[in-house]
Structure formats: structure tokens, C-alpha cells
Design a protein around this motif. Structure first.
Motif, PDB file in Angstrom:
ATOM      1  N   LEU A 109       3.704   6.773   3.600  1.00 46.12           N
ATOM      2  CA  LEU A 109       3.303   7.533   2.412  1.00 46.12           C
ATOM      3  C   LEU A 109       4.654   8.279   2.173  1.00 46.12           C
ATOM      4  CD1 LEU A 109       1.446   8.617   0.266  1.00 46.12           C
ATOM      5  CD2 LEU A 109       0.958  10.274   1.601  1.00 46.12           C
ATOM      6  N   GLU A 110       5.249   7.911   1.183  1.00 47.20           N
ATOM      7  CA  GLU A 110       6.618   8.316   0.657  1.00 47.20           C
ATOM      8  C   GLU A 110       6.627   8.924  -0.683  1.00 47.20           C
ATOM      9  OE1 GLU A 110       9.655   5.322   1.347  1.00 47.20           O
ATOM     10  OE2 GLU A 110       8.633   4.545   3.052  1.00 47.20           O
ATOM     11  N   TYR A 111       7.445  10.061  -0.819  1.00 48.97           N
ATOM     12  CA  TYR A 111       7.454  10.752  -1.996  1.00 48.97           C
ATOM     13  C   TYR A 111       8.841  10.692  -2.628  1.00 48.97           C
ATOM     14  CZ  TYR A 111       2.829  12.585  -1.040  1.00 48.97           C
ATOM     15  OH  TYR A 111       1.456  12.713  -0.595  1.00 48.97           O
ATOM     16  N   ARG A 112       9.132  10.342  -3.776  1.00 46.37           N
ATOM     17  CA  ARG A 112      10.473  10.427  -4.257  1.00 46.37           C
ATOM     18  C   ARG A 112      10.448  10.749  -5.561  1.00 46.37           C
ATOM     19  NH1 ARG A 112      10.936   5.386  -3.105  1.00 46.37           N
ATOM     20  NH2 ARG A 112       9.968   4.622  -5.278  1.00 46.37           N
ATOM     21  N   GLY A 113      11.737  11.825  -5.924  1.00 51.41           N
ATOM     22  CA  GLY A 113      11.732  12.114  -7.159  1.00 51.41           C
ATOM     23  C   GLY A 113      13.422  12.112  -7.698  1.00 51.41           C
ATOM     24  N   ASP A 114      13.609  11.707  -8.893  1.00 52.70           N
ATOM     25  CA  ASP A 114      14.995  11.558  -9.326  1.00 52.70           C
ATOM     26  C   ASP A 114      15.203  12.872 -10.276  1.00 52.70           C
ATOM     27  OD1 ASP A 114      15.673   8.993  -8.276  1.00 52.70           O
ATOM     28  OD2 ASP A 114      14.734   7.980  -9.727  1.00 52.70           O
ATOM     29  N   HIS A 115      16.241  13.285 -10.480  1.00 49.77           N
ATOM     30  CA  HIS A 115      16.729  14.365 -11.092  1.00 49.77           C
ATOM     31  C   HIS A 115      16.239  14.404 -12.493  1.00 49.77           C
ATOM     32  CE1 HIS A 115      18.838  17.887 -12.469  1.00 49.77           C
ATOM     33  NE2 HIS A 115      19.331  17.090 -13.582  1.00 49.77           N
ATOM     34  N   ALA A 116      16.217  13.236 -13.268  1.00 56.73           N
ATOM     35  CA  ALA A 116      16.025  13.068 -14.531  1.00 56.73           C
ATOM     36  C   ALA A 116      14.517  12.260 -14.783  1.00 56.73           C
ATOM     37  CB  ALA A 116      16.801  12.490 -15.574  1.00 56.73           C
ATOM     38  N   GLY A 117      13.787  12.101 -13.792  1.00 50.59           N
ATOM     39  CA  GLY A 117      12.631  11.461 -13.852  1.00 50.59           C
ATOM     40  C   GLY A 117      11.605  11.955 -12.989  1.00 50.59           C
ATOM     41  N   GLU A 118      10.004  11.193 -13.044  1.00 49.89           N
ATOM     42  CA  GLU A 118       9.091  11.724 -12.628  1.00 49.89           C
ATOM     43  C   GLU A 118       9.044  11.573 -10.800  1.00 49.89           C
ATOM     44  OE1 GLU A 118       8.536   7.248 -13.286  1.00 49.89           O
ATOM     45  OE2 GLU A 118       9.403   9.019 -14.198  1.00 49.89           O
ATOM     46  N   VAL A 119       8.148  12.310 -10.193  1.00 49.07           N
ATOM     47  CA  VAL A 119       7.871  12.279  -8.844  1.00 49.07           C
ATOM     48  C   VAL A 119       7.273  10.852  -8.670  1.00 49.07           C
ATOM     49  CG1 VAL A 119       6.903  13.040  -6.935  1.00 49.07           C
ATOM     50  CG2 VAL A 119       8.085  14.550  -8.405  1.00 49.07           C
ATOM     51  N   THR A 120       7.640  10.122  -7.786  1.00 45.78           N
ATOM     52  CA  THR A 120       6.841   8.869  -7.580  1.00 45.78           C
ATOM     53  C   THR A 120       6.368   8.806  -5.957  1.00 45.78           C
ATOM     54  OG1 THR A 120       9.002   7.417  -7.158  1.00 45.78           O
ATOM     55  CG2 THR A 120       8.106   7.764  -9.320  1.00 45.78           C
ATOM     56  N   PHE A 121       5.594   7.865  -5.633  1.00 48.56           N
ATOM     57  CA  PHE A 121       5.194   7.644  -4.352  1.00 48.56           C
ATOM     58  C   PHE A 121       5.036   6.106  -3.891  1.00 48.56           C
ATOM     59  CE2 PHE A 121       1.131   7.384  -6.623  1.00 48.56           C
ATOM     60  CZ  PHE A 121       0.526   6.522  -5.855  1.00 48.56           C
ATOM     61  N   ASP A 122       5.182   5.931  -2.675  1.00 46.16           N
ATOM     62  CA  ASP A 122       4.877   4.516  -2.018  1.00 46.16           C
ATOM     63  C   ASP A 122       4.103   4.691  -1.008  1.00 46.16           C
ATOM     64  OD1 ASP A 122       6.940   2.929  -3.597  1.00 46.16           O
ATOM     65  OD2 ASP A 122       8.297   4.372  -2.604  1.00 46.16           O
ATOM     66  N   LEU A 123       3.041   3.702  -0.762  1.00 42.77           N
ATOM     67  CA  LEU A 123       2.395   4.078   0.281  1.00 42.77           C
ATOM     68  C   LEU A 123       2.127   2.522   0.815  1.00 42.77           C
ATOM     69  CD1 LEU A 123      -1.190   2.905   0.029  1.00 42.77           C
ATOM     70  CD2 LEU A 123      -0.752   4.475  -1.913  1.00 42.77           C
ATOM     71  N   ALA A 124       1.635   2.663   2.055  1.00 44.62           N
ATOM     72  CA  ALA A 124       1.301   1.276   2.904  1.00 44.62           C
ATOM     73  C   ALA A 124       0.045   1.305   3.768  1.00 44.62           C
ATOM     74  CB  ALA A 124       2.502   0.897   3.741  1.00 44.62           C
ATOM     75  N   LEU A 125      -0.709   0.226   3.794  1.00 50.47           N
ATOM     76  CA  LEU A 125      -1.898   0.579   4.613  1.00 50.47           C
ATOM     77  C   LEU A 125      -1.846  -0.780   5.624  1.00 50.47           C
ATOM     78  CD1 LEU A 125      -4.429   0.687   1.535  1.00 50.47           C
ATOM     79  CD2 LEU A 125      -3.471   2.671   2.844  1.00 50.47           C
ATOM     80  N   GLU A 126      -2.543  -0.603   6.675  1.00 50.37           N
ATOM     81  CA  GLU A 126      -2.698  -1.664   7.645  1.00 50.37           C
ATOM     82  C   GLU A 126      -4.162  -1.705   7.638  1.00 50.37           C
ATOM     83  OE1 GLU A 126      -0.398  -3.692   9.020  1.00 50.37           O
ATOM     84  OE2 GLU A 126       1.081  -3.102   8.147  1.00 50.37           O
ATOM     85  N   SER A 127      -4.673  -2.940   7.998  1.00 50.21           N
ATOM     86  CA  SER A 127      -5.874  -3.058   8.292  1.00 50.21           C
ATOM     87  C   SER A 127      -6.218  -2.539   9.618  1.00 50.21           C
ATOM     88  CB  SER A 127      -6.305  -4.795   8.226  1.00 50.21           C
ATOM     89  OG  SER A 127      -5.517  -5.568   8.863  1.00 50.21           O
ATOM     90  N   ALA A 128      -7.732  -2.324   9.802  1.00 49.04           N
ATOM     91  CA  ALA A 128      -8.024  -1.634  11.153  1.00 49.04           C
ATOM     92  C   ALA A 128      -9.204  -2.205  11.664  1.00 49.04           C
ATOM     93  CB  ALA A 128      -8.115   0.132  10.844  1.00 49.04           C
ATOM     94  N   GLY A 129      -9.647  -3.434  10.991  1.00 51.01           N
ATOM     95  CA  GLY A 129     -11.232  -3.924  11.795  1.00 51.01           C
ATOM     96  C   GLY A 129     -11.092  -5.278  10.805  1.00 51.01           C
ATOM     97  N   ALA A 130     -12.420  -5.617  10.909  1.00 47.33           N
ATOM     98  CA  ALA A 130     -12.800  -7.059  10.044  1.00 47.33           C
ATOM     99  C   ALA A 130     -12.565  -6.593   8.681  1.00 47.33           C
ATOM    100  CB  ALA A 130     -14.068  -7.355  10.458  1.00 47.33           C
ATOM    101  N   LEU A 131     -12.127  -7.515   8.003  1.00 48.30           N
ATOM    102  CA  LEU A 131     -12.398  -7.393   6.514  1.00 48.30           C
ATOM    103  C   LEU A 131     -13.333  -8.279   5.744  1.00 48.30           C
ATOM    104  CD1 LEU A 131      -8.299  -7.326   5.360  1.00 48.30           C
ATOM    105  CD2 LEU A 131      -9.967  -5.169   5.791  1.00 48.30           C
ATOM    106  N   VAL A 132     -13.881  -7.894   4.713  1.00 48.12           N
ATOM    107  CA  VAL A 132     -14.894  -8.752   3.926  1.00 48.12           C
ATOM    108  C   VAL A 132     -14.131  -9.437   2.741  1.00 48.12           C
ATOM    109  CG1 VAL A 132     -17.193  -8.972   3.042  1.00 48.12           C
ATOM    110  CG2 VAL A 132     -16.836  -7.719   5.126  1.00 48.12           C
ATOM    111  N   PHE A 133     -14.471 -10.592   2.240  1.00 46.98           N
ATOM    112  CA  PHE A 133     -14.152 -11.272   0.893  1.00 46.98           C
ATOM    113  C   PHE A 133     -15.258 -11.442   0.181  1.00 46.98           C
ATOM    114  CE2 PHE A 133     -13.300 -14.668  -1.821  1.00 46.98           C
ATOM    115  CZ  PHE A 133     -12.238 -14.299  -2.595  1.00 46.98           C
ATOM    116  N   ASN A 134     -15.259 -11.000  -0.919  1.00 49.85           N
ATOM    117  CA  ASN A 134     -16.494 -11.164  -2.081  1.00 49.85           C
ATOM    118  C   ASN A 134     -15.841 -12.071  -3.019  1.00 49.85           C
ATOM    119  OD1 ASN A 134     -18.968 -10.232  -0.287  1.00 49.85           O
ATOM    120  ND2 ASN A 134     -17.926  -8.421  -0.888  1.00 49.85           N
ATOM    121  N   ALA A 135     -15.998 -13.235  -3.525  1.00 51.64           N
ATOM    122  CA  ALA A 135     -15.808 -13.797  -4.689  1.00 51.64           C
ATOM    123  C   ALA A 135     -16.426 -13.145  -6.138  1.00 51.64           C
ATOM    124  CB  ALA A 135     -15.882 -15.258  -4.795  1.00 51.64           C
ATOM    125  N   LEU A 136     -15.244 -13.195  -6.968  1.00 53.57           N
ATOM    126  CA  LEU A 136     -15.937 -12.583  -8.214  1.00 53.57           C
ATOM    127  C   LEU A 136     -16.281 -13.515  -9.222  1.00 53.57           C
ATOM    128  CD1 LEU A 136     -12.894  -9.859  -8.909  1.00 53.57           C
ATOM    129  CD2 LEU A 136     -15.297  -9.516  -8.016  1.00 53.57           C
TER     130      LEU A 136
END
Length: 136
Positions: A109-136
């Protein structure tokens, strides 16, 4: 399936009440699936071609996102999940494809802010178990 709008790919996290909340303010998001190969090649493999053992490798999914703060509730859920090192149930909704749901841990989880801009964030997730897929 025709072209899809990138903004329609959604990332949601389940809150304490069991309701999925959209992680607001995301401008970019991505999901990547990986499977490790298990090499079982031996001296008698035909033509010395590599042989793989079907279904034996570790599978994983990684999700990344980047954006701006928009919604205190989803921001708090993501932040608390990281600081508590909890594994929460997340959904990735890919339009006209399907919904991937399962346990993920916030690994970055990273936060970033430029002097003349908005605060932004980056996030990364890693799977921690079985995933389920459901078609739409």
C-alpha cells in the motif's frame, strides 16, 4: 466479446457486515494469474523434451490498483486490512467475462503526492486461498 471500458473492471472488498464495497477512486487495475510448472523430465523422456506434471504446480493471482482517494469507507477498509495483515474476501469483476472472488491479502500500500496534484495510492493484493470464478 467486444472491447470493454477499463473503468468497468471493478475491485471490491467485503466489509465487516458481509457487504462488498467498491474500492473507490481507482484509475487503473489489473489481475494476473500464474501457475508454476513442475518439471518431471528424466533421462528417458522422449527426445529429451521437457515433461510437466499436470495439476501439480502452485497457482496464484495478483491484483494491482492505483487511484485517488474518494470514499472514506473503502479507504479505511483497505488501510485497516493492510495494517492488521488480515486476509479479506475480495471480488474482481471483469465486464462481460466474470467475477473472481476469494481471499486476498494486501501486500503493498503506497501513498504518493505531488506538490501541485492530488494524493494518490497504489495497492497490491496476493491470493491467499482458492478462488472462485463465476461467468457473467
Amino acid at each position: 466479446m467486444g472491447a470493454q471500458k477499463g473503468k468497468d473492471l471493478l475491485l471490491k472488498v467485503r466489509d465487516g457486515g458481509g457487504v462488498f464495497v467498491t474500492v473507490a477512486g481507482l484509475r487503473a487495475r489489473q489481475i494476473a494469474f500464474n501457475a508454476e510448472a513442475v518439471d518431471v523430465t528424466h533421462a528417458e523422456s522422449v527426445g529429451r523434451w521437457r515433461e510437466l506434471l499436470a495439476g501439480a504446480g502452485v497457482r496464484r493471482a495478483a491484483v494491482t490498483g492505483a487511484g485517488v482517494f474518494k470514499d472514506e469507507a473503502s479507504d479505511a477498509l483497505v488501510r485497516q486490512s493492510f495494517f492488521d495483515a488480515t486476509i479479506a474476501t475480495w471480488q474482481v469483476i471483469v465486464p462481460d467475462f466474470g467475477r473472481i472472488e476469494g481471499p486476498f491479502q494486501v501486500t503493498s500500500l503506497e501513498y504518493r503526492g505531488d506538490h501541485a496534484g492530488e494524493v494518490t495510492f497504489d495497492l497490491a493484493l496476493e491470493s491467499a486461498g482458492a478462488l472462485v470464478f463465476n461467468a457473467l
